[in-house]
Design a protein around this motif. Structure first.
Motif, PDB file in Angstrom:
ATOM      1  N   ALA A 100       0.788  49.923 -12.517  1.00  0.00           N
ATOM      2  CA  ALA A 100       0.823  49.599 -13.745  1.00  0.00           C
ATOM      3  C   ALA A 100      -0.214  50.499 -14.624  1.00  0.00           C
ATOM      4  O   ALA A 100       0.101  50.769 -15.834  1.00  0.00           O
ATOM      5  CB  ALA A 100       0.484  47.967 -14.166  1.00  0.00           C
ATOM      6  N   GLY A 101      -1.519  50.798 -13.969  1.00  0.00           N
ATOM      7  CA  GLY A 101      -2.268  51.339 -14.511  1.00  0.00           C
ATOM      8  C   GLY A 101      -2.156  53.101 -14.472  1.00  0.00           C
ATOM      9  O   GLY A 101      -3.012  53.663 -14.931  1.00  0.00           O
ATOM     10  N   SER A 102      -0.915  53.492 -14.104  1.00  0.00           N
ATOM     11  CA  SER A 102      -0.701  54.784 -14.019  1.00  0.00           C
ATOM     12  C   SER A 102      -0.180  55.679 -15.119  1.00  0.00           C
ATOM     13  O   SER A 102      -0.149  56.794 -15.217  1.00  0.00           O
ATOM     14  CB  SER A 102       0.521  54.958 -12.880  1.00  0.00           C
ATOM     15  N   GLY A 103      -0.048  54.847 -16.003  1.00  0.00           N
ATOM     16  CA  GLY A 103       0.514  55.269 -17.287  1.00  0.00           C
ATOM     17  C   GLY A 103       2.041  55.086 -17.578  1.00  0.00           C
ATOM     18  O   GLY A 103       2.631  55.474 -18.512  1.00  0.00           O
ATOM     19  N   ALA A 104       2.714  54.556 -16.588  1.00  0.00           N
ATOM     20  CA  ALA A 104       4.209  54.549 -16.452  1.00  0.00           C
ATOM     21  C   ALA A 104       4.459  53.385 -17.464  1.00  0.00           C
ATOM     22  O   ALA A 104       3.693  52.532 -17.906  1.00  0.00           O
ATOM     23  CB  ALA A 104       4.590  54.160 -15.228  1.00  0.00           C
ATOM     24  N   ASP A 105       5.686  53.572 -17.999  1.00  0.00           N
ATOM     25  CA  ASP A 105       6.246  52.690 -18.979  1.00  0.00           C
ATOM     26  C   ASP A 105       6.843  51.416 -18.530  1.00  0.00           C
ATOM     27  O   ASP A 105       6.715  50.251 -18.892  1.00  0.00           O
ATOM     28  CB  ASP A 105       7.285  53.396 -19.967  1.00  0.00           C
ATOM     29  N   LEU A 106       7.157  51.645 -17.163  1.00  0.00           N
ATOM     30  CA  LEU A 106       7.999  50.240 -16.607  1.00  0.00           C
ATOM     31  C   LEU A 106       7.373  50.540 -14.954  1.00  0.00           C
ATOM     32  O   LEU A 106       6.802  51.314 -14.445  1.00  0.00           O
ATOM     33  CB  LEU A 106       9.373  50.818 -16.201  1.00  0.00           C
ATOM     34  N   VAL A 107       7.113  49.291 -14.526  1.00  0.00           N
ATOM     35  CA  VAL A 107       7.015  48.729 -13.309  1.00  0.00           C
ATOM     36  C   VAL A 107       7.993  47.960 -12.431  1.00  0.00           C
ATOM     37  O   VAL A 107       8.277  46.797 -13.021  1.00  0.00           O
ATOM     38  CB  VAL A 107       5.626  48.267 -12.845  1.00  0.00           C
ATOM     39  N   LEU A 108       8.837  48.446 -11.753  1.00  0.00           N
ATOM     40  CA  LEU A 108       9.850  47.633 -11.206  1.00  0.00           C
ATOM     41  C   LEU A 108       9.483  46.914  -9.953  1.00  0.00           C
ATOM     42  O   LEU A 108       9.035  47.665  -8.853  1.00  0.00           O
ATOM     43  CB  LEU A 108      11.035  48.594 -10.822  1.00  0.00           C
ATOM     44  N   VAL A 109       9.345  45.811  -9.472  1.00  0.00           N
ATOM     45  CA  VAL A 109       8.920  45.137  -8.819  1.00  0.00           C
ATOM     46  C   VAL A 109      10.180  44.721  -7.837  1.00  0.00           C
ATOM     47  O   VAL A 109      10.966  44.127  -8.495  1.00  0.00           O
ATOM     48  CB  VAL A 109       8.274  43.450  -9.131  1.00  0.00           C
ATOM     49  N   ASP A 110      10.470  45.237  -6.751  1.00  0.00           N
ATOM     50  CA  ASP A 110      11.333  45.157  -5.725  1.00  0.00           C
ATOM     51  C   ASP A 110      11.671  43.963  -4.992  1.00  0.00           C
ATOM     52  O   ASP A 110      10.831  43.743  -4.086  1.00  0.00           O
ATOM     53  CB  ASP A 110      11.717  46.388  -4.943  1.00  0.00           C
ATOM     54  N   GLY A 111      12.435  43.034  -5.410  1.00  0.00           N
ATOM     55  CA  GLY A 111      12.570  41.801  -4.442  1.00  0.00           C
ATOM     56  C   GLY A 111      13.879  41.757  -3.588  1.00  0.00           C
ATOM     57  O   GLY A 111      14.303  40.998  -2.866  1.00  0.00           O
ATOM     58  N   GLU A 112      14.490  43.127  -3.587  1.00  0.00           N
ATOM     59  CA  GLU A 112      15.666  43.310  -2.833  1.00  0.00           C
ATOM     60  C   GLU A 112      15.151  43.921  -1.315  1.00  0.00           C
ATOM     61  O   GLU A 112      15.855  43.431  -0.650  1.00  0.00           O
ATOM     62  CB  GLU A 112      16.498  44.437  -3.344  1.00  0.00           C
ATOM     63  N   HIS A 113      14.728  44.844  -1.491  1.00  0.00           N
ATOM     64  CA  HIS A 113      14.442  45.521  -0.023  1.00  0.00           C
ATOM     65  C   HIS A 113      13.041  45.619   0.488  1.00  0.00           C
ATOM     66  O   HIS A 113      12.481  46.281   1.270  1.00  0.00           O
ATOM     67  CB  HIS A 113      14.677  47.149  -0.390  1.00  0.00           C
ATOM     68  N   THR A 114      12.223  44.631   0.142  1.00  0.00           N
ATOM     69  CA  THR A 114      10.881  44.309   0.274  1.00  0.00           C
ATOM     70  C   THR A 114      10.555  42.818   0.611  1.00  0.00           C
ATOM     71  O   THR A 114      11.574  42.071   0.431  1.00  0.00           O
ATOM     72  CB  THR A 114      10.007  44.834  -0.659  1.00  0.00           C
ATOM     73  N   PRO A 115       9.429  42.583   0.978  1.00  0.00           N
ATOM     74  CA  PRO A 115       8.974  41.243   1.388  1.00  0.00           C
ATOM     75  C   PRO A 115       8.956  40.438   0.170  1.00  0.00           C
ATOM     76  O   PRO A 115       8.315  39.120   0.251  1.00  0.00           O
ATOM     77  CB  PRO A 115       7.618  41.275   2.249  1.00  0.00           C
ATOM     78  N   VAL A 116       8.803  40.874  -1.237  1.00  0.00           N
ATOM     79  CA  VAL A 116       8.642  40.148  -2.409  1.00  0.00           C
ATOM     80  C   VAL A 116       9.668  39.104  -2.663  1.00  0.00           C
ATOM     81  O   VAL A 116      10.763  39.378  -2.586  1.00  0.00           O
ATOM     82  CB  VAL A 116       8.583  41.120  -3.469  1.00  0.00           C
ATOM     83  N   GLY A 117       8.940  37.867  -2.549  1.00  0.00           N
ATOM     84  CA  GLY A 117       9.837  36.664  -2.957  1.00  0.00           C
ATOM     85  C   GLY A 117       9.286  35.946  -4.102  1.00  0.00           C
ATOM     86  O   GLY A 117       8.272  36.493  -4.826  1.00  0.00           O
ATOM     87  N   VAL A 118       9.600  34.552  -4.243  1.00  0.00           N
ATOM     88  CA  VAL A 118       9.169  34.041  -5.428  1.00  0.00           C
ATOM     89  C   VAL A 118       7.937  33.839  -5.452  1.00  0.00           C
ATOM     90  O   VAL A 118       6.870  34.046  -6.496  1.00  0.00           O
ATOM     91  CB  VAL A 118       9.967  32.788  -5.749  1.00  0.00           C
ATOM     92  N   ASP A 119       7.359  33.225  -4.232  1.00  0.00           N
ATOM     93  CA  ASP A 119       5.952  33.061  -4.314  1.00  0.00           C
ATOM     94  C   ASP A 119       5.097  34.303  -4.513  1.00  0.00           C
ATOM     95  O   ASP A 119       3.955  34.234  -5.087  1.00  0.00           O
ATOM     96  CB  ASP A 119       5.684  32.414  -2.885  1.00  0.00           C
ATOM     97  N   GLY A 120       5.451  35.289  -3.811  1.00  0.00           N
ATOM     98  CA  GLY A 120       4.657  36.647  -3.988  1.00  0.00           C
ATOM     99  C   GLY A 120       4.633  37.468  -5.490  1.00  0.00           C
ATOM    100  O   GLY A 120       3.920  38.213  -5.635  1.00  0.00           O
ATOM    101  N   LEU A 121       5.776  36.808  -6.046  1.00  0.00           N
ATOM    102  CA  LEU A 121       5.970  37.560  -7.398  1.00  0.00           C
ATOM    103  C   LEU A 121       4.946  37.273  -8.332  1.00  0.00           C
ATOM    104  O   LEU A 121       4.738  38.102  -9.149  1.00  0.00           O
ATOM    105  CB  LEU A 121       7.479  37.119  -7.597  1.00  0.00           C
TER     106      LEU A 121
END
Length: 262
Positions: A37-58
């Motif tokens: 998020a601090g890279s200067g990018a306009d968007l950060v896409l948090v991937d909950g499809e192909h990664t371990p990210v679930g509701v708790d980790g989101l």
């Protein structure tokens, strides 16, 4: 005290005077998400499809991104009303729904994003981070204005139906997934994949619906931007870390011998 939520991805697109640039947060780490998020990018896409990210980790990942100007967008694992409800209630305002190949599937995603009578989202906002536990004024009545839907076109069928998908009211943007699209097309030449992507961009332009592309290769990003893409996603945290680590270590390691043994 009333709380005002950040602008959605749809708001960001509407106010942009140039194509937006995004990066993936796929590591499931709030710390790494903050770095992205601090890279200067306009968007950060948090991937909950192909990664371990679930509701708790989101939630901690969203909290880490919140302090920065970057807009958080969450990709859910599937076009499922229950999962979409959970991600929205966790505080994700902007979602990407993968594998949308027909107008009917796009309509289903829109319905899942919205409370009745506009849709079928279950009403539990008083218990949810989405409304900041009722601190967002009139959340239920205004929720359709406080969320944004991007559908992911990544099949040959989706490309063929791109115009119909782009015309669905409530679809704020289309995101083209190159890897699955190439697989769906039978792994044709790069030029054929590019032509399919450009056809989706053109369908979006005709409908007034922004289209973006996952384009890690700079030449691909340039090509799609020239074709009219409204946003490109150019890197992922895990691939940047992996490639940088391999390069740093590999510079000092001996190479394999001719037999392939180390």
């Amino acid at each position: 005290m009333p709380i005002r939520l950040k602008p959605t991805f749809a708001d960001r697109l509407a106010s942009a005077d140039r194509p937006l640039v995004g990066v993936w947060a796929a590591s499931a780490s709030p710390l790494v998400a903050e770095i992205m998020a601090g890279s200067g990018a306009d968007l950060v896409l948090v991937d909950g499809e192909h990664t371990p990210v679930g509701v708790d980790g989101l939630v901690p990942m969203l909290q880490a991104i919140e302090a920065y100007d970057a807009t958080a967008i969450v990709r859910v694992p599937w076009n499922d009303a229950v999962v979409i409800k959970q991600m929205l209630d966790a505080g994700a305002q902007s979602l990407v729904v993968p594998m949308v190949s027909t107008q009917e599937e796009a309509v289903a995603a829109v319905q899942a994003m919205r409370y009745p009578p506009r849709g079928i989202r279950g009403i539990g906002s008083a218990l949810a981070r989405a409304s900041r536990w009722t601190a967002v004024p009139d959340y239920v009545a205004r929720a359709h204005e406080l969320v944004a839907l991007t559908v992911q076109v990544e099949t040959a069928e989706g490309v063929a139906n791109a115009a119909a998908i782009a015309a669905v009211e409530g679809v704020d943007a289309i995101f083209v997934g190159l890897a699955d699209l190439a697989g769906s097309l039978g792994f044709p030449s790069a030029d054929e994949v590019r032509a399919a992507v450009v056809s989706v961009i053109e369908a979006g332009l005709a409908a007034g619906t922004p289209v973006g592309v996952n384009a890690f290769a700079p030449a691909d990003a340039d090509h799609y931007l020239a074709a009219g893409a409204s946003f490109v996603v150019v890197a992922a945290d895990v691939t940047l870390l992996a490639s940088s680590a391999r390069a740093a270590v590999g510079r000092l390691l001996p190479t394999d011998d001719a037999s392939g043994a180390y």
